[in-house]
Design a protein around this motif. Structure first.
Motif, PDB file in Angstrom:
ATOM      1  N   SER A 126       1.697  -7.588  -3.390  1.00  0.00           N
ATOM      2  CA  SER A 126       2.522  -8.365  -2.455  1.00  0.00           C
ATOM      3  C   SER A 126       1.728  -8.716  -1.207  1.00  0.00           C
ATOM      4  CB  SER A 126       3.759  -7.558  -2.060  1.00  0.00           C
ATOM      5  OG  SER A 126       3.411  -6.555  -1.112  1.00  0.00           O
ATOM      6  N   PRO A 127       2.283  -9.601  -0.345  1.00  0.00           N
ATOM      7  CA  PRO A 127       1.657  -9.815   0.969  1.00  0.00           C
ATOM      8  C   PRO A 127       1.727  -8.526   1.795  1.00  0.00           C
ATOM      9  CG  PRO A 127       3.240 -11.555   0.474  1.00  0.00           C
ATOM     10  CD  PRO A 127       3.435 -10.486  -0.548  1.00  0.00           C
ATOM     11  N   LEU A 128       0.989  -8.506   2.888  1.00  0.00           N
ATOM     12  CA  LEU A 128       0.999  -7.354   3.778  1.00  0.00           C
ATOM     13  C   LEU A 128       2.219  -7.444   4.697  1.00  0.00           C
ATOM     14  CD1 LEU A 128      -0.521  -4.818   4.809  1.00  0.00           C
ATOM     15  CD2 LEU A 128      -1.680  -6.323   6.455  1.00  0.00           C
ATOM     16  N   TYR A 129       3.023  -6.381   4.714  1.00  0.00           N
ATOM     17  CA  TYR A 129       4.223  -6.334   5.538  1.00  0.00           C
ATOM     18  C   TYR A 129       3.998  -5.382   6.707  1.00  0.00           C
ATOM     19  CZ  TYR A 129       6.365  -8.334   1.361  1.00  0.00           C
ATOM     20  OH  TYR A 129       6.663  -9.123   0.300  1.00  0.00           O
ATOM     21  N   ASN A 130       4.486  -5.753   7.880  1.00  0.00           N
ATOM     22  CA  ASN A 130       4.449  -4.874   9.046  1.00  0.00           C
ATOM     23  C   ASN A 130       5.722  -4.015   9.060  1.00  0.00           C
ATOM     24  OD1 ASN A 130       1.990  -5.851  10.141  1.00  0.00           O
ATOM     25  ND2 ASN A 130       3.085  -7.661  10.889  1.00  0.00           N
ATOM     26  N   ALA A 131       5.536  -2.714   9.035  1.00  0.00           N
ATOM     27  CA  ALA A 131       6.686  -1.803   8.992  1.00  0.00           C
ATOM     28  C   ALA A 131       7.404  -1.803  10.333  1.00  0.00           C
ATOM     29  CB  ALA A 131       6.224  -0.391   8.637  1.00  0.00           C
ATOM     30  N   SER A 132       8.679  -2.189  10.307  1.00  0.00           N
ATOM     31  CA  SER A 132       9.498  -2.177  11.527  1.00  0.00           C
ATOM     32  C   SER A 132      10.741  -1.301  11.348  1.00  0.00           C
ATOM     33  CB  SER A 132       9.914  -3.610  11.890  1.00  0.00           C
ATOM     34  OG  SER A 132      10.616  -4.199  10.817  1.00  0.00           O
ATOM     35  N   ALA A 133      10.818  -0.606  10.214  1.00  0.00           N
ATOM     36  CA  ALA A 133      11.932   0.309   9.962  1.00  0.00           C
ATOM     37  C   ALA A 133      11.391   1.547   9.257  1.00  0.00           C
ATOM     38  CB  ALA A 133      13.009  -0.366   9.128  1.00  0.00           C
ATOM     39  N   LYS A 134      12.193   2.615   9.246  1.00  0.00           N
ATOM     40  CA  LYS A 134      11.750   3.862   8.623  1.00  0.00           C
ATOM     41  C   LYS A 134      11.877   3.796   7.117  1.00  0.00           C
ATOM     42  CE  LYS A 134      12.306   8.878   8.845  1.00  0.00           C
ATOM     43  NZ  LYS A 134      13.044  10.019   9.486  1.00  0.00           N
ATOM     44  N   PRO A 137       7.287   3.633   4.223  1.00  0.00           N
ATOM     45  CA  PRO A 137       5.893   3.467   4.648  1.00  0.00           C
ATOM     46  C   PRO A 137       5.722   3.889   6.111  1.00  0.00           C
ATOM     47  CG  PRO A 137       6.981   1.357   4.578  1.00  0.00           C
ATOM     48  CD  PRO A 137       7.943   2.336   3.986  1.00  0.00           C
ATOM     49  N   SER A 138       4.520   4.408   6.408  1.00  0.00           N
ATOM     50  CA  SER A 138       4.238   4.885   7.763  1.00  0.00           C
ATOM     51  C   SER A 138       3.551   3.820   8.618  1.00  0.00           C
ATOM     52  CB  SER A 138       3.351   6.136   7.701  1.00  0.00           C
ATOM     53  OG  SER A 138       2.140   5.845   7.018  1.00  0.00           O
ATOM     54  N   GLY A 139       3.226   2.685   8.027  1.00  0.00           N
ATOM     55  CA  GLY A 139       2.556   1.613   8.758  1.00  0.00           C
ATOM     56  C   GLY A 139       2.560   0.356   7.917  1.00  0.00           C
ATOM     57  N   PRO A 140       1.711  -0.618   8.224  1.00  0.00           N
ATOM     58  CA  PRO A 140       1.631  -1.835   7.412  1.00  0.00           C
ATOM     59  C   PRO A 140       1.425  -1.470   5.940  1.00  0.00           C
ATOM     60  CG  PRO A 140       0.316  -2.077   9.390  1.00  0.00           C
ATOM     61  CD  PRO A 140       0.749  -0.646   9.350  1.00  0.00           C
ATOM     62  N   PHE A 141       2.100  -2.207   5.041  1.00  0.00           N
ATOM     63  CA  PHE A 141       2.068  -1.810   3.638  1.00  0.00           C
ATOM     64  C   PHE A 141       2.187  -3.016   2.732  1.00  0.00           C
ATOM     65  CE2 PHE A 141       6.491  -2.153   4.707  1.00  0.00           C
ATOM     66  CZ  PHE A 141       7.123  -2.596   3.555  1.00  0.00           C
ATOM     67  N   GLN A 142       1.854  -2.748   1.455  1.00  0.00           N
ATOM     68  CA  GLN A 142       2.032  -3.704   0.369  1.00  0.00           C
ATOM     69  C   GLN A 142       2.657  -2.966  -0.810  1.00  0.00           C
ATOM     70  OE1 GLN A 142      -2.301  -4.682   0.604  1.00  0.00           O
ATOM     71  NE2 GLN A 142      -1.623  -6.790   0.228  1.00  0.00           N
TER      72      GLN A 142
END
Length: 954
Positions: free
Chosen positions: A821-829, A883-888
């Motif tokens: 997938s594209p890289l997502y910025n984690a903004s939720a737990k 995820p604890s940070g940016p993820f795919q």
């Protein structure tokens, strides 16, 4: 059902934004072809690397309003077969089987008439590796004796490549280097063409007689494999040596059969022999077999140099050349030269006179000349001398000099040229010397100094020559830049008349006629001039013009003469809808002038709107200006830079589209009243038509309309027509396509249906064994494996796409395919990944969901896994991740034990929050048609359609 769906399109009221949206062009170059790599080099320029023979695809992505036009150009080479003649006007530049000469810098120029054009460039680097060539050389100092009795031997390996090749020398299977063998030296010579490495064998030893291999490599760039060439070095290796069976100069008669043998006298390995001809190729009918060249029935045109070349890559090629001369004679000419010392131009008794005779012959030096006077051989005396090779005359020219001309010397002189003993006909030329023999004069006949003709017709230019003998006349153009003939040489005529067929306007000008210095007196040429005027029909502007004006306003139509011969208007006729004016009566008669004609309309009305034609004549021909006069509005200008115009809906396979546009020149006509919008699904006949009322529309004002309930993944044709009090204006049309949004996950809909080729930004992992495939029921391979894989996507429609892995050959057990997938910025737990999967077949392997964390490097963790046959059904899974940070997220398909193991996924949703505690009701799984269970579609869309149909029936 398709027609009903089109009728259900919800048309949202019109929105207007007051600011102008006209913007200059912006451009960006992206690649979509078989690129090896696209990188930034050390001076921050984009470099596109591609293998020779692959397909180059460059796209120029543009923004700006109105929609910019794109033009591709290149600094060197050719971008297409006709690229040097014309630029490529397209947003996509595609070159099949690209060649090395097509590398270079490509420019994309986008312009829309607003501001300055946008120009972007990219350098295309074409990679290639030719077959290497290995040659063997000896020391230059001593070439006596056998070749390999010398002390030093050089093996030279040359190859053309990009990037520069790496060389590896081997003796047998052993790699050679300086450090391992003191008897060899490897170096790169100076001033060589292409990449070259030399293997030097010093103080030749017995072990040096061996097999040598030169291996070249470009380090597998673009997947180009290594190449190699091998040479066996023995104690009999020698360069080629040749000898000919004939002399180096071979003179033959026309019609003879010629055979030349080129014999090898040395060379190991056995040299290859090749015949060539200069200039041009071997004659038609010539046969070269090995060292034998045969030319049947040789002709004069076959004369030239014939080269026999022997090569075996040892030393220098051996070459022998035969100069073949076929006897021939042509172009017999004579000259009469009065006494040069006394600078006379006339024949006078008591002065010297020289008669010269020349023929063009092969071989020139073998021609013999014989002079006759009054039918008898001329007898030489102190006053009658025959000379040859006069330095002031062409080579091998015979001259008869008469010293102190007497009356008895008058008579007829004959010069005969021949090849003694050869079957070539003699050529002769006759000269009469008498008191009537006078030098020439030339003039133009009365009334012929200026010749005027029409373009396309023949023309005759004439000059009269007087004198005895009367020499030929040479014609040429006075203006140096103008060329009469393609060759540019003066044209010779015997009667002084120059015939020109189908003259064109560029043939106008001054022509020179002058006497030749041969076949007459060898004195200063006499000359005269003739003017040729070519008349041609007028050229006018505008050839076609669209005139828009509001009702009741005046219009001035003007037709201007650009060029013509004569450069004046003799008559101008105006027509309205094919009828001669004045019609209608209210329209005044046109005003006329030498270089233009005008027509004024006092007011544009419905009756006066239409096609106007002004036919202009200059007595040679005519041309017409066409005017289309109306009060109808210009076409709208669709806005292509709308951010995220497509909006998909989670609960159904529908989408909406934000349609935006501006109105071209709205103030040119009456105010706009409304637009008529037509929406038609491609490949369907019926369309929905809707009127959209508007208020005052200003130039640059962005208008917006939202289309809803469009069906995924179908495309639609949208047609938009403005209306004024005059009626319908020009229609603009465009095709809108479904594109899935690529954005970070949020609480709004973020479902990927894989209906767009961009597959929502997902990419194939480069480290796996094979790739996921996007397909639908219409693109499936008809020979695909039965009893595995889904027949359609989750919606059950044949147009719907899904992603799957094909497990047939050459796939093996355990092969993995990863979709990232594209890289997502984690903004939720917490996040929830929901998707449908289809795992049907007796050889099903595993489907894994992994999460790749980008917090500190790349770390993949398993979040979900399922293995084995799950039946011919689509089932849904909900997978929680934190995820604890940016993820795919990664979908990994693993091949099972056989080919009946295709796995598919569809409708992937990623949203914030926890997954539903209660899993999907097993009764709501989607069972595929033909599996024996009921098939459930999407009730919201079809329910609405059923209600609408019921209302129609009532």
């Amino acid at each position: 059902m398709e027609v009903t769906c089109l009728l259900l399109l919800a048309l949202i009221p019109l929105h207007c934004q007051g600011q102008g949206v006209y913007a200059p062009a912006q451009a960006q170059i992206v690649h979509a072809g078989q690129a090896c790599v696209v990188k930034e080099d050390n001076i921050s320029e984009r470099v596109y690397t591609i293998r020779e023979g692959d397909t180059l695809v460059l796209q120029c992505l543009v923004t700006g309003h109105p929609r910019p036009q794109v033009r591709w150009t290149k600094t060197a080479g050719s971008a297409s077969d006709k690229f040097q003649e014309t630029s490529v006007f397209n947003e996509t530049l595609r070159i099949e089987r690209i060649a090395r000469t097509q590398g270079g810098r490509y420019y994309c120029k986008a312009e829309n008439g607003v501001g300055v054009p946008a120009i972007k460039s990219i350098r295309v680097d074409v990679q290639y590796l030719d077959e290497p060539v290995l040659t063997v050389h000896q020391t230059v100092s001593d070439v006596r004796g056998n070749f390999y009795q010398e002390k030093t031997v050089f093996l030279r390996c040359t190859v053309n490549s990009n990037p520069p090749a790496r060389f590896i020398w081997k003796r047998g299977l052993d790699t050679l280097s300086h450090s391992q063998d003191n008897g060899v030296d490897i170096y790169e010579p100076l001033y060589t063409q292409g990449e070259t490495k030399v293997l030097k064998l010093k103080n030749l030893r017995p072990q040096d007689y061996a097999s040598y291999t030169c291996q070249v490599s470009v380090r597998n760039v673009c997947g180009i494999p290594d190449k190699a060439v091998t040479f066996w070095l023995t104690n009999t290796t020698a360069p080629p040596a040749l000898k000919l069976s004939v002399n180096e100069t071979l003179v033959v008669n026309p019609g003879e059969n010629v055979t030349v043998q080129c014999l090898l006298t040395g060379g190991d390995p056995l040299p290859q022999l090749q015949w060539s001809h200069g200039p041009g190729p071997l004659p038609l009918g010539a046969l070269a077999q090995g060292g034998t060249l045969s030319i049947p029935s040789v002709q004069a045109r076959d004369s030239g140099y014939y080269n026999c070349t022997a090569t075996n890559n040892v030393g220098n090629p051996a070459k022998k050349t035969v100069n073949l001369l076929v006897r021939s004679m042509k172009n017999a000419t004579f000259q009469i030269t009065p006494d040069v010392i006394k600078e006379s131009e006339n024949i006078q008794l008591g002065q010297d006179l020289k008669l010269s005779c020349h023929v063009d012959a092969v071989p020139q030096e073998k021609v013999t000349y014989q002079w006759f006077k009054n039918g008898k051989p001329a007898r030489m005396s102190k006053r009658l001398l025959v000379t040859r090779n006069d330095p002031e005359l062409p080579a091998v020219t015979s001259s008869l000099e008469l010293i102190d001309l007497h009356f008895s010397d008058y008579g007829t002189y004959l010069c005969v040229a021949s090849f003694p003993g050869a079957p070539v006909p003699d050529l002769s030329v006759e000269v009469n010397i008498s008191s009537e023999t006078v030098p020439p004069t030339i003039s133009v006949p009365k009334g012929r100094a200026v010749v005027t003709v029409r373009e396309g017709s023949p023309a005759e230019l004439q000059c009269e020559v007087r004198g005895k003998p009367r020499p030929p006349v040479l014609w040429s153009r006075v203006d140096k830049d103008a060329v009469l003939l393609p060759s540019g040489l003066p044209l010779e005529t015997s009667d002084g008349k120059l015939q020109l067929e189908r003259v064109s306007r560029d043939m106008s000008g001054t022509y020179r006629c002058q006497t030749a210095r041969y076949n007459g007196f060898n004195v200063r040429p006499r000359e005269a001039q003739v003017q040729l005027n070519v008349q041609f029909p007028p050229e006018v502007e505008p050839s076609s013009q669209d005139v828009r004006q509001a009702l009741g306003r005046p219009v001035l139509l003007r037709c201007s003469l650009l060029r013509g011969s004569p450069q004046r208007i003799s008559s101008a006729v105006w027509r309205f809808k094919g009828q001669l004016l004045p019609l209608p009566p209210a329209v005044p008669v046109a005003a006329e002038a030498p270089d233009h004609s005008e027509l004024r309309l006092d007011a544009v009305t419905r009756d006066s709107s239409g096609s106007y034609e002004c036919s202009v004549s200059n007595d040679v021909g005519s041309a017409a200006c066409l005017f289309q006069v109306s009060a109808k509005a210009y076409s709208p200008e669709f806005y292509f830079d709308t951010p995220n115009p497509t909006r998909s809906h989670k609960l159904s396979k529908n989408y909406s589209y934000v349609l935006q546009w501006t109105q071209r020149e709205p103030d040119a006509v009456d105010p706009l009243l409304n637009y008529r919008l037509s929406v038609r699904q491609l490949n369907q006949q019926n369309a929905m038509v809707k009127a959209i009322p508007v208020r005052r529309v200003e130039k640059g004002q962005l208008l917006e309309y939202i289309l809803t309930d469009l069906r995924v993944p179908h495309s639609y044709e949208v047609r938009l027509t403005p209306y004024t009090t005059f009626g319908a204006g020009d229609t603009a049309s465009r095709i809108i396509h479904y594109t899935e949004p690529i954005n970070s996950p949020n609480l709004s809909d973020n479902t990927c249906h894989f209906e767009d080729e961009k597959i929502c930004g997902y990419t194939q992992d480069l480290t796996d064994n094979f790739d996921w495939t996007r397909q639908n029921a219409l693109t499936q391979n008809p020979k695909r494996s039965p009893n595995t894989g889904p027949p359609t996507d989750i919606s059950g429609t044949p147009e719907g796409y899904y992603m799957f892995i094909e497990t047939s050959r050459p796939r093996e057990l355990g092969d993995r395919a990863r979709l990232v997938s594209p890289l997502y910025n984690a903004s939720a737990k917490f996040y929830c990944v929901s998707f449908f999967y289809h795992m049907y077949g007796k050889h099903i392997g595993s489907l894994n969901l992994l999460v790749r964390s980008r917090n500190k490097g790349a770390l993949d963790t398993h979040a979900w896994s399922l293995s084995g046959n799950k039946g011919n059904v689509w089932q849904q899974a909900h997978v929680p991740i934190n995820p604890s940070g940016p993820f795919q997220i990664i979908f990994e398909g693993v091949r099972g034990s056989g080919y009946l193991g295709d796995i598919a996924i569809d409708d992937v949703t990623l949203k914030k929050g926890e997954c539903p505690r209660k899993q999907m009701d097993p009764n709501k799984v989607v069972v595929m048609p033909g599996s024996g269970a009921p098939w459930q579609s999407r009730p919201p869309l079809w329910g609405s359609m059923a209600i609408f149909l019921l209302a129609l029936q009532r």
